[in-house]
Scaffold this motif. Sequence first.
Motif, short mmCIF file in Angstrom:
data_model
loop_
_atom_site.label_atom_id
_atom_site.label_comp_id
_atom_site.label_asym_id
_atom_site.label_seq_id
_atom_site.Cartn_x
_atom_site.Cartn_y
_atom_site.Cartn_z
N ALA A 298 0.83 -1.20 0.00
CA ALA A 298 0.00 0.00 0.00
C ALA A 298 0.86 1.26 0.00
CB ALA A 298 -0.93 0.00 1.22
N LEU A 299 1.95 1.25 0.76
CA LEU A 299 2.85 2.40 0.78
C LEU A 299 3.59 2.53 -0.55
CD1 LEU A 299 4.04 4.63 2.76
CD2 LEU A 299 6.03 3.14 2.87
N GLN A 300 4.01 1.41 -1.09
CA GLN A 300 4.72 1.43 -2.37
C GLN A 300 3.82 2.00 -3.47
OE1 GLN A 300 5.67 -2.75 -2.60
NE2 GLN A 300 6.64 -2.64 -0.58
N LYS A 301 2.58 1.61 -3.48
CA LYS A 301 1.63 2.14 -4.46
C LYS A 301 1.39 3.63 -4.24
CE LYS A 301 -3.06 1.43 -6.22
NZ LYS A 301 -4.32 0.63 -6.08
N MET A 302 1.34 4.03 -2.97
CA MET A 302 1.10 5.43 -2.62
C MET A 302 2.22 6.33 -3.12
SD MET A 302 0.45 6.89 1.24
CE MET A 302 -0.58 5.46 1.65
N LEU A 303 3.48 5.87 -2.95
CA LEU A 303 4.64 6.68 -3.31
C LEU A 303 5.18 6.39 -4.70
CD1 LEU A 303 6.62 6.57 0.08
CD2 LEU A 303 5.05 8.33 -0.75
N LEU A 304 4.63 5.36 -5.36
CA LEU A 304 5.03 4.99 -6.72
C LEU A 304 6.43 4.38 -6.80
CD1 LEU A 304 3.66 8.11 -8.66
CD2 LEU A 304 2.45 5.99 -8.07
N TYR A 305 6.93 3.89 -5.65
CA TYR A 305 8.22 3.22 -5.60
C TYR A 305 8.01 1.72 -5.41
CZ TYR A 305 10.78 7.65 -4.93
OH TYR A 305 11.33 8.89 -5.09
#
Length: 216
Positions: free
Chosen positions: A35-42
């Motif tokens: 979820a964080l990776q998707k949020m930050l696009l990393y």
Amino acid sequence: MLRGEDFLRALVEHTSEGILGYDAETKRVVFSNPALQKMLLYTRADLQQMTIYDFSAHGREDVDSRVRAILKTGDHFLGERRYRCKDGSLIDVEVHSSVLSYYGSKVVCALVRNVTERKRVEAERERLYREKSDIARTLQRALLPPRLPEVPGAEVAACYVAAGEGTDVGGDFYDLFSVPGDGWVAVMGDVSGKGTEAAVLTSLAHYTLRATVMHG
């Protein structure tokens, strides 16, 4: 059936909230969920090569002071921050951080929620409120005399304070004007209701009264 660590791992991996873990000393990212990776696009690999400084829109001193405060008090941090995504865009996030011990190191673990849309809606609501308030004040001023005339042998003053939140035009009005024969007329009136309809009726009553008095 999932048990123990497998259940917790699945929960972290599939939650819709971003979860971030970074070393309290080096500030290097040690964990991020999808979820964080998707949020930050990393990607996960990207983030594991980064520090919190790399995507926090706040300065290093600000980040360091916040981490020191959490370490000193052992308390949680709950507040809004701003993160920079891989494409350079900024997002507003609500962060709930605490410190955990992880293999002998202190790790700041944060629950991250994207509140960019909520902030946008709040800003738009505030803009519309200010715009409506400005329109209401402009209309209200148009219904009242810009200044009172000087009346020989008398002191005159007026104070108008509208009730409510200031987003609606009231139906109250006042006026003071001279009439033929050295006379003066003071008027106070109130139209039922608020808003545009009340403003129109107030204006009509106000100027009709003036015209009527001038003609006897």
